[in-house]
Design a protein around this motif. Structure first.
Motif, PDB file in Angstrom:
ATOM      1  N   THR A  67       0.777  -1.246   0.197  1.00 29.70           N
ATOM      2  CA  THR A  67       0.273   0.102  -0.001  1.00 29.70           C
ATOM      3  C   THR A  67       0.827   1.308  -0.077  1.00 29.70           C
ATOM      4  O   THR A  67       1.801   1.413   0.908  1.00 29.70           O
ATOM      5  CB  THR A  67      -0.939  -0.120   1.093  1.00 29.70           C
ATOM      6  OG1 THR A  67      -1.788  -0.976   1.203  1.00 29.70           O
ATOM      7  CG2 THR A  67      -1.780   1.196   1.252  1.00 29.70           C
ATOM      8  N   VAL A  68       0.520   2.125  -0.855  1.00 33.79           N
ATOM      9  CA  VAL A  68       1.218   3.332  -1.122  1.00 33.79           C
ATOM     10  C   VAL A  68       0.470   4.609  -0.482  1.00 33.79           C
ATOM     11  O   VAL A  68      -0.620   4.729  -0.937  1.00 33.79           O
ATOM     12  CB  VAL A  68       1.804   3.513  -2.352  1.00 33.79           C
ATOM     13  CG1 VAL A  68       2.654   4.826  -2.507  1.00 33.79           C
ATOM     14  CG2 VAL A  68       2.674   2.516  -3.079  1.00 33.79           C
ATOM     15  N   VAL A  69       1.051   5.400   0.519  1.00 29.49           N
ATOM     16  CA  VAL A  69       0.242   6.443   0.953  1.00 29.49           C
ATOM     17  C   VAL A  69       1.052   7.598   0.566  1.00 29.49           C
ATOM     18  O   VAL A  69       2.020   7.904   0.585  1.00 29.49           O
ATOM     19  CB  VAL A  69       0.265   6.358   2.649  1.00 29.49           C
ATOM     20  CG1 VAL A  69      -0.345   7.331   3.216  1.00 29.49           C
ATOM     21  CG2 VAL A  69       0.063   4.907   3.015  1.00 29.49           C
ATOM     22  N   THR A  70       0.087   8.484   0.018  1.00 26.16           N
ATOM     23  CA  THR A  70       0.563   9.892  -0.161  1.00 26.16           C
ATOM     24  C   THR A  70       1.286  10.674   0.754  1.00 26.16           C
ATOM     25  O   THR A  70       0.740  10.794   2.042  1.00 26.16           O
ATOM     26  CB  THR A  70      -0.856  10.764  -0.759  1.00 26.16           C
ATOM     27  OG1 THR A  70      -1.562  10.136  -1.490  1.00 26.16           O
ATOM     28  CG2 THR A  70      -0.272  12.032  -1.078  1.00 26.16           C
ATOM     29  N   ARG A  71       2.094  11.129   0.406  1.00 25.89           N
ATOM     30  CA  ARG A  71       3.136  11.934   1.460  1.00 25.89           C
ATOM     31  C   ARG A  71       2.710  13.286   1.992  1.00 25.89           C
ATOM     32  O   ARG A  71       1.915  13.716   1.218  1.00 25.89           O
ATOM     33  CB  ARG A  71       4.521  12.177   0.529  1.00 25.89           C
ATOM     34  CG  ARG A  71       5.584  12.866   1.498  1.00 25.89           C
ATOM     35  CD  ARG A  71       6.996  13.232   0.907  1.00 25.89           C
ATOM     36  NE  ARG A  71       8.152  13.818   1.504  1.00 25.89           N
ATOM     37  CZ  ARG A  71       9.147  14.075   1.109  1.00 25.89           C
ATOM     38  NH1 ARG A  71       9.524  13.547   0.013  1.00 25.89           N
ATOM     39  NH2 ARG A  71      10.054  14.593   1.982  1.00 25.89           N
ATOM     40  N   CYS A  72       2.813  13.447   3.110  1.00 25.73           N
ATOM     41  CA  CYS A  72       2.227  14.480   4.001  1.00 25.73           C
ATOM     42  C   CYS A  72       2.800  15.846   3.192  1.00 25.73           C
ATOM     43  O   CYS A  72       3.889  15.831   2.411  1.00 25.73           O
ATOM     44  CB  CYS A  72       3.022  14.759   5.333  1.00 25.73           C
ATOM     45  SG  CYS A  72       2.458  13.343   6.118  1.00 25.73           S
ATOM     46  N   PHE A  81      -2.472  15.529   7.819  1.00 29.18           N
ATOM     47  CA  PHE A  81      -1.285  15.076   7.931  1.00 29.18           C
ATOM     48  C   PHE A  81      -1.130  14.099   8.915  1.00 29.18           C
ATOM     49  O   PHE A  81      -0.428  12.945   8.699  1.00 29.18           O
ATOM     50  CB  PHE A  81      -0.590  16.568   8.625  1.00 29.18           C
ATOM     51  CG  PHE A  81       0.732  16.063   9.276  1.00 29.18           C
ATOM     52  CD1 PHE A  81       1.939  16.241   8.456  1.00 29.18           C
ATOM     53  CD2 PHE A  81       0.887  15.727  10.767  1.00 29.18           C
ATOM     54  CE1 PHE A  81       3.131  15.883   9.047  1.00 29.18           C
ATOM     55  CE2 PHE A  81       2.068  15.484  11.065  1.00 29.18           C
ATOM     56  CZ  PHE A  81       3.122  15.602  10.463  1.00 29.18           C
ATOM     57  N   LEU A  82      -1.991  14.053  10.083  1.00 24.12           N
ATOM     58  CA  LEU A  82      -2.056  12.767  10.970  1.00 24.12           C
ATOM     59  C   LEU A  82      -2.443  11.585  10.211  1.00 24.12           C
ATOM     60  O   LEU A  82      -1.666  10.494  10.465  1.00 24.12           O
ATOM     61  CB  LEU A  82      -2.532  13.080  12.104  1.00 24.12           C
ATOM     62  CG  LEU A  82      -2.075  14.254  13.104  1.00 24.12           C
ATOM     63  CD1 LEU A  82      -3.147  14.598  14.150  1.00 24.12           C
ATOM     64  CD2 LEU A  82      -0.883  13.899  13.489  1.00 24.12           C
ATOM     65  N   THR A  83      -3.495  11.632   9.380  1.00 31.99           N
ATOM     66  CA  THR A  83      -4.095  10.458   8.605  1.00 31.99           C
ATOM     67  C   THR A  83      -3.104   9.875   7.752  1.00 31.99           C
ATOM     68  O   THR A  83      -2.969   8.644   7.446  1.00 31.99           O
ATOM     69  CB  THR A  83      -5.208  10.561   7.856  1.00 31.99           C
ATOM     70  OG1 THR A  83      -6.168  11.306   8.891  1.00 31.99           O
ATOM     71  CG2 THR A  83      -5.955   9.494   7.200  1.00 31.99           C
ATOM     72  N   LYS A  84      -2.165  10.873   6.955  1.00 30.68           N
ATOM     73  CA  LYS A  84      -1.069  10.547   6.158  1.00 30.68           C
ATOM     74  C   LYS A  84       0.254   9.769   6.882  1.00 30.68           C
ATOM     75  O   LYS A  84       1.035   9.205   6.217  1.00 30.68           O
ATOM     76  CB  LYS A  84      -0.633  11.283   5.079  1.00 30.68           C
ATOM     77  CG  LYS A  84      -1.814  11.901   4.290  1.00 30.68           C
ATOM     78  CD  LYS A  84      -1.271  13.295   3.324  1.00 30.68           C
ATOM     79  CE  LYS A  84      -2.242  13.734   2.565  1.00 30.68           C
ATOM     80  NZ  LYS A  84      -1.718  14.917   1.685  1.00 30.68           N
ATOM     81  N   SER A  85       0.414  10.332   8.099  1.00 34.36           N
ATOM     82  CA  SER A  85       1.448   9.679   8.821  1.00 34.36           C
ATOM     83  C   SER A  85       1.492   8.500   9.613  1.00 34.36           C
ATOM     84  O   SER A  85       2.361   7.882   9.716  1.00 34.36           O
ATOM     85  CB  SER A  85       1.786  10.812   9.944  1.00 34.36           C
ATOM     86  OG  SER A  85       1.989  12.156   9.010  1.00 34.36           O
ATOM     87  N   THR A  86       0.243   8.090  10.010  1.00 35.37           N
ATOM     88  CA  THR A  86       0.244   7.159  11.003  1.00 35.37           C
ATOM     89  C   THR A  86      -1.190   6.404  10.555  1.00 35.37           C
ATOM     90  O   THR A  86      -2.246   6.850  10.416  1.00 35.37           O
ATOM     91  CB  THR A  86       0.174   7.718  12.530  1.00 35.37           C
ATOM     92  OG1 THR A  86       0.102   6.147  13.183  1.00 35.37           O
ATOM     93  CG2 THR A  86      -0.504   8.463  13.038  1.00 35.37           C
ATOM     94  N   SER A  87      -1.196   5.355  10.810  1.00 35.33           N
ATOM     95  CA  SER A  87      -2.391   4.336  11.008  1.00 35.33           C
ATOM     96  C   SER A  87      -3.036   4.251  12.211  1.00 35.33           C
ATOM     97  O   SER A  87      -4.085   3.766  12.419  1.00 35.33           O
ATOM     98  CB  SER A  87      -1.992   2.800  10.246  1.00 35.33           C
ATOM     99  OG  SER A  87      -1.191   2.252  11.171  1.00 35.33           O
TER     100      SER A  87
END
Length: 393
Positions: A67-72, A81-87
């Motif tokens: 899974t690739v997450v969009t960078r902050c 920011f928090l949603t992109k940074s941590t699960s």
């Protein structure tokens, strides 16, 4: 108007609360580990209308089993920011609730009535000094995050049970209003907090933190955050509509002649500290010192250069608390690419044995910390061999 906390995360708003914290708080009702994605209607805080909080714009793409997450990115909201940074939904919720507390405190500091001995503000029918008011608001925020097990503050240096889980939850230590003695002069003040996993705040180190942050109440109100698994230290600006906007990343602290020397009375009977201060003056460093630890450390992150020192001596003992101030700020500085030291080691490697442990400290660039350690103690762990730097020469 009653002051309270409205915590929101992923579109879910917790109701305003005003219940007093205690050592035996009733555990809050259980909540779903996932947050509601429904939109939020306008609500009122400080008598001002808050805009609708949109869903996060996180974009996730899957490639095979990964899974690739969009960078902050700069311009993200705090939630994005928090949603992109941590699960970790619990950590997201806790940091969002603390952000709401900081926003309330900022308003209360700006509207405090300051007399000759104290600055006070109204909390319901009760008149409270602003530092005690901030303390109360932060405890409330942690209670209603539902993910904080224990919390303690510099004002209440005893563990308070916040009702959250030990497994999958967090423990938080905070200084509610660092610099409260200079509120009446209208200097910048701030809040400091560190977040540790689980249910322990002793027998741990600053390096065990999963997050640390400070709120800065000055001409602007900012929320400066660092997360363990995310590079850099990140600054969020409080906008007029009540939204936190990501405005700056700091990943490197470079060299620059700016110094902020605390506890200068120690130079009277600490000749090494006196030598270091004289070096800064001789080399024409720019003095930037307010007497508030939050703005003095924050400027290193914002300007990406400089040195902050607070050194002890036989007659001027260490007064900065490792748990509430030194370790969280050390986490922010080191995540920003800087260094910290108690003279021998990083402050993040010091074991917190007691809630009230105190220490001397320096924060800054690598060369400035080398200079600090060599001048005070003759050698630096950051420099195995070579010519002494600056004042140590």
């Amino acid at each position: 108007m009653e002051a309270g906390i409205a915590c929101y995360a992923h579109g879910a708003v917790l109701p305003t609360v005003s219940a007093k914290y205690s050592t035996a708080l009733v555990p809050p009702p259980s909540i779903s580990p996932s947050f509601s994605s429904r939109g939020v209607k306008s609500s009122s805080l400080f008598g001002e209308s808050l805009r609708v909080v949109p869903k996060s714009s996180l974009r996730v793409s899957k490639s095979g089993s990964s899974t690739v997450v969009t960078r902050c990115a700069i311009g993200d909201s705090l939630e994005e920011f928090l949603t992109k940074s941590t699960s970790d939904k619990g950590l997201i919720r806790l940091m969002m609730c603390m952000g709401e507390a900081l926003r309330t405190i900022s308003f209360k500091v700006r509207t405090a009535s300051c007399g000759g001995t104290a600055c006070v503000n109204s909390f319901g029918d009760e008149q409270l000094a602003v530092d005690l008011l901030a303390n109360k608001l932060l405890f409330e925020a942690l209670t209603y995050s539902h993910y904080c097990k224990y919390a303690c503050s510099e004002e209440v240096p005893e563990l308070q049970d916040m009702g959250g889980p030990a497994e999958g939850g967090f423990s938080v230590a905070f200084d509610p209003l660092d610099g409260s003695s200079i509120v009446d002069t209208n200097f910048t003040v701030g809040t400091i907090f560190g977040v540790w996993p689980g249910d322990k705040l002793t027998g741990v180190t600053g390096r065990d933190q999963v997050a640390a942050a400070m709120g800065i109440y000055g001409p602007r109100t900012t929320y400066v955050i660092a997360l363990k698994d995310v590079p850099g230290t990140h600054e969020f600006l409080l906008l007029d509509e009540g939204k936190w906007l990501h405005v700056k990343d700091t990943t490197e602290i470079g060299e620059g002649k700016m110094f902020s020397p605390g506890n200068l009375r120690a130079t009277f009977d600490n000749p090494e500290y006196d030598k270091l201060i004289n070096y800064y003056v001789k080399e024409k460093y720019t003095l930037r010192y307010t007497g508030g630890m939050v703005p003095d450390v924050n400027q290193i992150i914002v300007k990406e250069k400089g040195i902050f020192t607070n050194v002890m001596s036989p007659s001027a003992k260490a007064k900065l608390r490792l748990l509430f101030e030194v370790a969280p700020l050390g986490f922010l500085i080191e995540k920003a690419g800087g260094y910290s030291s108690d003279g021998y080691q990083s402050v993040l490697d010091k074991v917190i044995n007691n809630l009230d442990d105190r220490t001397q400290v320096a924060y800054g660039s690598k060369n400035e910390i080398i200079r600090f350690e060599e001048t005070l103690y003759g050698s630096s762990r950051l420099k195995a061999a070579g010519v002494p730097v600056g004042a140590a020469a």
